[in-house]
Scaffold this active site. Structure first.
Site, PDB file in Angstrom:
ATOM      1  N   VAL A  36       1.008  -1.264   0.086  1.00 29.11           N
ATOM      2  CA  VAL A  36      -0.084   0.051  -0.144  1.00 29.11           C
ATOM      3  C   VAL A  36       0.891   1.236  -0.015  1.00 29.11           C
ATOM      4  O   VAL A  36       0.577   2.233  -0.617  1.00 29.11           O
ATOM      5  CB  VAL A  36      -0.949   0.104   1.189  1.00 29.11           C
ATOM      6  CG1 VAL A  36      -1.597   1.418   1.437  1.00 29.11           C
ATOM      7  CG2 VAL A  36      -1.983  -1.333   1.154  1.00 29.11           C
ATOM      8  N   ARG A  48     -22.035  -8.459  16.693  1.00 29.99           N
ATOM      9  CA  ARG A  48     -23.282  -8.415  17.635  1.00 29.99           C
ATOM     10  C   ARG A  48     -22.779  -8.847  19.089  1.00 29.99           C
ATOM     11  O   ARG A  48     -23.250  -8.034  20.114  1.00 29.99           O
ATOM     12  CB  ARG A  48     -24.447  -9.099  17.120  1.00 29.99           C
ATOM     13  CG  ARG A  48     -25.238  -8.226  16.521  1.00 29.99           C
ATOM     14  CD  ARG A  48     -26.239  -9.504  15.625  1.00 29.99           C
ATOM     15  NE  ARG A  48     -25.706 -10.633  15.117  1.00 29.99           N
ATOM     16  CZ  ARG A  48     -26.151 -11.127  14.039  1.00 29.99           C
ATOM     17  NH1 ARG A  48     -27.230 -10.610  13.581  1.00 29.99           N
ATOM     18  NH2 ARG A  48     -25.566 -12.161  13.409  1.00 29.99           N
ATOM     19  N   LYS A 106     -24.029  -7.837  -1.160  1.00 34.92           N
ATOM     20  CA  LYS A 106     -24.837  -7.768  -2.471  1.00 34.92           C
ATOM     21  C   LYS A 106     -26.196  -7.312  -2.574  1.00 34.92           C
ATOM     22  O   LYS A 106     -26.911  -6.731  -3.222  1.00 34.92           O
ATOM     23  CB  LYS A 106     -24.652  -9.129  -3.329  1.00 34.92           C
ATOM     24  CG  LYS A 106     -25.370 -10.172  -2.567  1.00 34.92           C
ATOM     25  CD  LYS A 106     -24.435 -11.397  -2.410  1.00 34.92           C
ATOM     26  CE  LYS A 106     -25.001 -12.455  -1.462  1.00 34.92           C
ATOM     27  NZ  LYS A 106     -23.808 -13.227  -1.173  1.00 34.92           N
ATOM     28  N   GLU A 130     -15.936  -5.761  -4.667  1.00 35.81           N
ATOM     29  CA  GLU A 130     -15.437  -6.958  -5.461  1.00 35.81           C
ATOM     30  C   GLU A 130     -15.998  -8.251  -5.007  1.00 35.81           C
ATOM     31  O   GLU A 130     -16.509  -9.093  -5.729  1.00 35.81           O
ATOM     32  CB  GLU A 130     -13.949  -7.275  -5.572  1.00 35.81           C
ATOM     33  CG  GLU A 130     -13.280  -8.288  -6.478  1.00 35.81           C
ATOM     34  CD  GLU A 130     -13.866  -8.010  -7.946  1.00 35.81           C
ATOM     35  OE1 GLU A 130     -13.229  -7.184  -8.334  1.00 35.81           O
ATOM     36  OE2 GLU A 130     -14.636  -8.738  -8.440  1.00 35.81           O
ATOM     37  N   ILE A 137     -13.737 -14.365  -7.180  1.00 33.26           N
ATOM     38  CA  ILE A 137     -13.554 -14.372  -8.546  1.00 33.26           C
ATOM     39  C   ILE A 137     -13.525 -12.743  -8.960  1.00 33.26           C
ATOM     40  O   ILE A 137     -14.359 -12.037  -8.524  1.00 33.26           O
ATOM     41  CB  ILE A 137     -14.684 -14.889  -9.494  1.00 33.26           C
ATOM     42  CG1 ILE A 137     -14.882 -16.254  -9.119  1.00 33.26           C
ATOM     43  CG2 ILE A 137     -14.281 -14.626 -10.882  1.00 33.26           C
ATOM     44  CD1 ILE A 137     -16.046 -16.973  -9.907  1.00 33.26           C
ATOM     45  N   GLY A 188     -22.926 -27.058   4.737  1.00 32.07           N
ATOM     46  CA  GLY A 188     -22.982 -25.790   5.124  1.00 32.07           C
ATOM     47  C   GLY A 188     -22.985 -24.495   3.700  1.00 32.07           C
ATOM     48  O   GLY A 188     -22.751 -23.527   4.129  1.00 32.07           O
ATOM     49  N   ASP A 202     -30.531 -14.262  -4.403  1.00 31.52           N
ATOM     50  CA  ASP A 202     -29.136 -14.209  -4.341  1.00 31.52           C
ATOM     51  C   ASP A 202     -28.647 -13.887  -5.740  1.00 31.52           C
ATOM     52  O   ASP A 202     -28.039 -12.923  -6.289  1.00 31.52           O
ATOM     53  CB  ASP A 202     -28.382 -15.362  -3.675  1.00 31.52           C
ATOM     54  CG  ASP A 202     -26.972 -15.208  -3.480  1.00 31.52           C
ATOM     55  OD1 ASP A 202     -26.185 -14.384  -2.718  1.00 31.52           O
ATOM     56  OD2 ASP A 202     -26.223 -15.894  -4.329  1.00 31.52           O
ATOM     57  N   LYS A 206     -26.986 -10.448  -7.446  1.00 30.35           N
ATOM     58  CA  LYS A 206     -25.846 -10.330  -8.427  1.00 30.35           C
ATOM     59  C   LYS A 206     -25.928  -9.914  -9.806  1.00 30.35           C
ATOM     60  O   LYS A 206     -25.256  -8.919 -10.214  1.00 30.35           O
ATOM     61  CB  LYS A 206     -25.024 -11.581  -8.336  1.00 30.35           C
ATOM     62  CG  LYS A 206     -24.527 -12.038  -6.785  1.00 30.35           C
ATOM     63  CD  LYS A 206     -24.346 -13.508  -6.488  1.00 30.35           C
ATOM     64  CE  LYS A 206     -23.827 -13.785  -5.108  1.00 30.35           C
ATOM     65  NZ  LYS A 206     -23.548 -15.097  -4.947  1.00 30.35           N
ATOM     66  N   GLY A 309     -17.263 -18.495   0.507  1.00 33.47           N
ATOM     67  CA  GLY A 309     -16.023 -19.136   1.572  1.00 33.47           C
ATOM     68  C   GLY A 309     -15.674 -17.966   2.139  1.00 33.47           C
ATOM     69  O   GLY A 309     -14.946 -17.060   1.426  1.00 33.47           O
TER      70      GLY A 309
HETATM   71  P1  NDP Z   1     -21.600 -13.742   8.674  1.00 32.72           P
HETATM   72  O1  NDP Z   1     -23.068 -13.973   9.299  1.00 32.72           O
HETATM   73  O2  NDP Z   1     -20.842 -15.067   9.107  1.00 32.72           O
HETATM   74  O3  NDP Z   1     -20.813 -12.686   9.814  1.00 32.72           O
HETATM   75  C1  NDP Z   1     -21.687 -11.261  10.200  1.00 32.72           C
HETATM   76  C2  NDP Z   1     -20.793 -10.528  11.075  1.00 32.72           C
HETATM   77  O4  NDP Z   1     -21.574  -9.344  11.122  1.00 32.72           O
HETATM   78  C3  NDP Z   1     -21.006 -11.174  12.392  1.00 32.72           C
HETATM   79  O5  NDP Z   1     -19.644 -11.132  12.856  1.00 32.72           O
HETATM   80  C4  NDP Z   1     -21.936 -10.522  13.194  1.00 32.72           C
HETATM   81  O6  NDP Z   1     -21.540 -10.430  14.566  1.00 32.72           O
HETATM   82  C5  NDP Z   1     -21.822  -9.070  12.363  1.00 32.72           C
HETATM   83  N1  NDP Z   1     -23.049  -8.243  12.662  1.00 32.72           N
HETATM   84  C6  NDP Z   1     -24.107  -8.665  12.197  1.00 32.72           C
HETATM   85  N2  NDP Z   1     -25.208  -7.734  12.261  1.00 32.72           N
HETATM   86  C7  NDP Z   1     -24.706  -6.835  13.276  1.00 32.72           C
HETATM   87  C8  NDP Z   1     -24.965  -5.615  13.835  1.00 32.72           C
HETATM   88  N3  NDP Z   1     -26.047  -5.113  13.643  1.00 32.72           N
HETATM   89  N4  NDP Z   1     -24.116  -4.741  14.485  1.00 32.72           N
HETATM   90  C9  NDP Z   1     -22.762  -5.442  14.730  1.00 32.72           C
HETATM   91  N5  NDP Z   1     -22.348  -6.531  13.801  1.00 32.72           N
HETATM   92  C10 NDP Z   1     -23.099  -7.343  13.291  1.00 32.72           C
HETATM   93  O7  NDP Z   1     -21.565 -13.310   7.232  1.00 32.72           O
HETATM   94  P2  NDP Z   1     -20.442 -13.417   6.336  1.00 32.72           P
HETATM   95  O8  NDP Z   1     -19.130 -13.196   6.646  1.00 32.72           O
HETATM   96  O9  NDP Z   1     -20.956 -14.782   5.512  1.00 32.72           O
HETATM   97  O10 NDP Z   1     -20.947 -12.023   5.059  1.00 32.72           O
HETATM   98  C11 NDP Z   1     -20.466 -10.931   5.331  1.00 32.72           C
HETATM   99  C12 NDP Z   1     -20.781 -10.201   4.027  1.00 32.72           C
HETATM  100  O11 NDP Z   1     -20.184 -10.690   2.895  1.00 32.72           O
HETATM  101  C13 NDP Z   1     -22.190 -10.525   3.676  1.00 32.72           C
HETATM  102  O12 NDP Z   1     -22.845  -9.392   2.969  1.00 32.72           O
HETATM  103  C14 NDP Z   1     -22.379 -11.369   2.473  1.00 32.72           C
HETATM  104  O13 NDP Z   1     -23.380 -11.463   1.595  1.00 32.72           O
HETATM  105  C15 NDP Z   1     -21.177 -11.373   1.890  1.00 32.72           C
HETATM  106  N6  NDP Z   1     -20.586 -12.341   1.247  1.00 32.72           N
HETATM  107  C16 NDP Z   1     -20.172 -13.412   2.021  1.00 32.72           C
HETATM  108  C17 NDP Z   1     -19.787 -14.516   1.430  1.00 32.72           C
HETATM  109  C18 NDP Z   1     -19.421 -16.032   2.002  1.00 32.72           C
HETATM  110  O14 NDP Z   1     -18.939 -16.917   1.637  1.00 32.72           O
HETATM  111  N7  NDP Z   1     -19.626 -15.837   3.433  1.00 32.72           N
HETATM  112  C19 NDP Z   1     -19.372 -14.739   0.010  1.00 32.72           C
HETATM  113  C20 NDP Z   1     -19.476 -13.446  -0.757  1.00 32.72           C
HETATM  114  C21 NDP Z   1     -19.909 -12.277  -0.052  1.00 32.72           C
HETATM  115  P3  NDP Z   1     -21.630 -11.826  15.410  1.00 32.72           P
HETATM  116  O15 NDP Z   1     -20.286 -12.722  15.111  1.00 32.72           O
HETATM  117  O16 NDP Z   1     -21.422 -11.322  16.948  1.00 32.72           O
HETATM  118  O17 NDP Z   1     -22.990 -12.336  15.296  1.00 32.72           O
HETATM  119  N1  HSE Z   2     -25.362 -18.349  -0.818  1.00 28.84           N
HETATM  120  C1  HSE Z   2     -24.318 -17.782  -1.891  1.00 28.84           C
HETATM  121  C2  HSE Z   2     -24.214 -18.910  -2.894  1.00 28.84           C
HETATM  122  C3  HSE Z   2     -23.128 -17.398  -1.078  1.00 28.84           C
HETATM  123  O1  HSE Z   2     -24.526 -20.122  -2.500  1.00 28.84           O
HETATM  124  O2  HSE Z   2     -23.320 -18.659  -3.909  1.00 28.84           O
HETATM  125  C4  HSE Z   2     -22.303 -16.682  -1.959  1.00 28.84           C
HETATM  126  O3  HSE Z   2     -22.624 -15.321  -2.094  1.00 28.84           O
END
Ligand code: NDP
Ligand code: HSE
Length: 439
Positions: A36, A48, A106, A130, A137, A188, A202, A206, A309
């Site tokens: 960077v 949360r 998304k 991204e 990807i 999962g 979903d 996208k 993932g």
């Molecule tokens: P998770 O549900 O695993 O994690 C969400 C996190 O956000 C948790 O740590 C949760 O806290 C925290 N959180 C939720 N609501 C609040 C709130 N109101 N205040 C503070 N913290 C909060 O989500 P993912 O990591 O799977 O996904 C995150 C984003 O990335 C989403 O927008 C998803 O669509 C996107 N994404 C995910 C992919 C995936 O493979 N998982 C792929 C591509 C995009 P706590 O841990 O305490 O519950």
């Molecule tokens: N539920 C989504 C999928 C996660 O199955 O592709 C990634 O956005």
């Protein structure tokens, strides 16, 4: 030698993706600083529940439930909470305070994208996303930057890993949809409530994001025609295989001339479709994603890999972070979204597609001519006809199965054809109507 200062990075969310991003920021701190030109200081992770069990051991002192306070002290905010609220409010707060934002959300971008991009533009902040399509990807940056001088004609995407896994199991293992979905849930992949995946929500989110970028036009998820995979049957998968096709849930974004007005518009739609086995998308197995882009000068391009993932998706988030942090160090406003084209989004009835229509028909003289007449009446040109096994109905009538492949036809014309076929005396049942894409 590291440059003049550090950037304060606030992470909103420490779940599947957020925890991996935090791990990289902490473990790869020196390497990222070199890339960077300034160190990236993780100042906190909003969650949360600070006591929740996590996939990565995160330093307790970084965890907080006070997201708003964290945002106030940040140069860059990474939103990985998901959902609409409070993510929307937090991103707007971050942008309005002059911070740059990375998000993978998304659902939020497909519904409130214009509001967020306008907020970023107003203060000259950067908003990168991204991870929102295709997980690991790289597809947003290629569309936003690499192809910015080209003219994208069409995108065919497998953008939902769960449904691709289910359809792939049905095709390769002979599973029923219910069994394949249960396996996806055990692994999962699918959510406990898998509607977002299997009903196509979903993928529609996208598709809206991809179409907006590709066609320099605001496209919301509400503009996307959406059909999920719940009606796909083992018989359809087998019939597709018999004719050298595989069924995939596709997100389709294409430029189209409105057949009624002659004006250019865009069609954005999500539905299960038959894809020839020779098409690159047919080779996308398991929960992988792929986006096939056809551009005027570049020709056909394919972007393929892990669509989800925590670890994989963190790569896209960190790529955005390094990219916008570099710009932050150098100075100057970020990329803005170009929406100048403002093309109308055309309703599904105006799209042109090929179809495979499977009919159970009464097996008697003149039936083929009658069926052909119905297609001709609606201007739908028949390309192939295959007749197989005659069976007897409970009433003792002999029936045959007809699989009719059409040339490209308008959705509206095909829908009218199918309605007339269903009402015709010689048709015992319209067993299946599947679109054919990518031929
Ligand atoms: P998770 O549900 O695993 O994690 C969400 C996190 O956000 C948790 O740590 C949760 O806290 C925290 N959180 C939720 N609501 C609040 C709130 N109101 N205040 C503070 N913290 C909060 O989500 P993912 O990591 O799977 O996904 C995150 C984003 O990335 C989403 O927008 C998803 O669509 C996107 N994404 C995910 C992919 C995936 O493979 N998982 C792929 C591509 C995009 P706590 O841990 O305490 O519950
Ligand atoms: N539920 C989504 C999928 C996660 O199955 O592709 C990634 O956005």
């Amino acid at each position: 030698m590291i440059a003049y200062r550090s950037l304060r990075v606030a992470l909103l969310g420490g779940g599947s993706v957020g925890a991996q991003v935090a791990r990289s920021l902490l473990e790869d701190r020196d390497e990222l600083a070199h890339r960077v030109g300034a160190s990236l200081d993780l100042i906190g992770i909003a969650v949360r529940d600070v006591d929740a069990k996590r996939s990565v051991d995160l330093p307790r002192e970084l965890l907080t439930t006070d997201a708003e306070r964290l945002i106030l002290g940040a140069d860059v905010v990474i939103e990985l909470m998901g959902g609409i609220e409070p993510a929307r409010t937090y991103i707007l707060q971050a942008l309005n305070s002059g911070a740059d934002v990375v998000t993978g959300n998304k659902a939020l971008l497909a519904t409130h994208g214009p509001e967020l991009f306008a907020a970023a533009e107003q203060v000259g902040a950067q908003l990168y996303y991204e991870a929102a399509v295709g997980g690991a990807i790289p597809i947003i940056r290629p569309l936003r930057e690499s192809l910015a001088g080209d003219r994208v004609k069409r995108i065919l995407g497998i953008v939902n890993g769960t449904t691709n896994y289910i359809l792939d199991r049905m095709d390769t293992q002979g599973d029923s949809l219910e069994d394949a979905l249960a396996t996806a849930q055990e692994l999962g992949l699918a959510e406990a409530n898998p509607s977002a995946d299997v009903d196509g929500y979903d993928a529609a989110q996208k598709a809206a994001i991809l179409a907006s970028l590709a066609f320099h036009t605001e496209v919301s998820v509400d503009d996307v025609h959406r059909e999920g995979i719940t009606a796909v049957t083992a018989a359809q998968i087998a019939s597709a295989a018999h004719s050298g096709h595989v069924v995939k849930l596709l997100a389709i974004c294409e430029r189209l001339i409105d057949p009624d007005s002659g004006v250019e518009g865009v069609s954005v739609r999500v539905y299960p479709a038959m894809v020839p086995r020779s098409h690159p998308l047919a080779a996308v197995h398991g929960a992988n994603n792929a986006v096939f882009v056809e551009a005027e000068a570049a020709g056909a391009l394919m972007f393929y890999g892990a669509g989800a993932g925590g670890v994989e998706t963190s790569s896209a988030v960190l790529g955005d972070l390094v990219s916008l942090a570099r710009r932050h160090v150098v100075g100057g406003p970020g990329l803005t979204e170009s929406k100048h084209a403002g093309l109308p989004v055309l309703e599904i009835g105006k799209a042109t597609t090929r179809y495979a229509v499977t009919l159970d028909v009464i097996d008697e003289p003149g039936v083929l001519a009658t069926i052909a007449g119905v297609f001709a009446e609606h201007g739908v040109s028949v390309e192939t006809v295959e007749q197989s096994v005659a069976t007897a109905t409970p009433g003792g009538e002999s029936t045959a199965i007809l699989v009719i492949g059409t040339h490209g036809a308008r959705e509206a014309a095909l829908a009218a054809t199918v309605a007339d076929l269903a009402a015709n005396r010689v048709v015992a049942r319209v067993a299946s109507v599947l679109r054919v894409e990518g031929a």
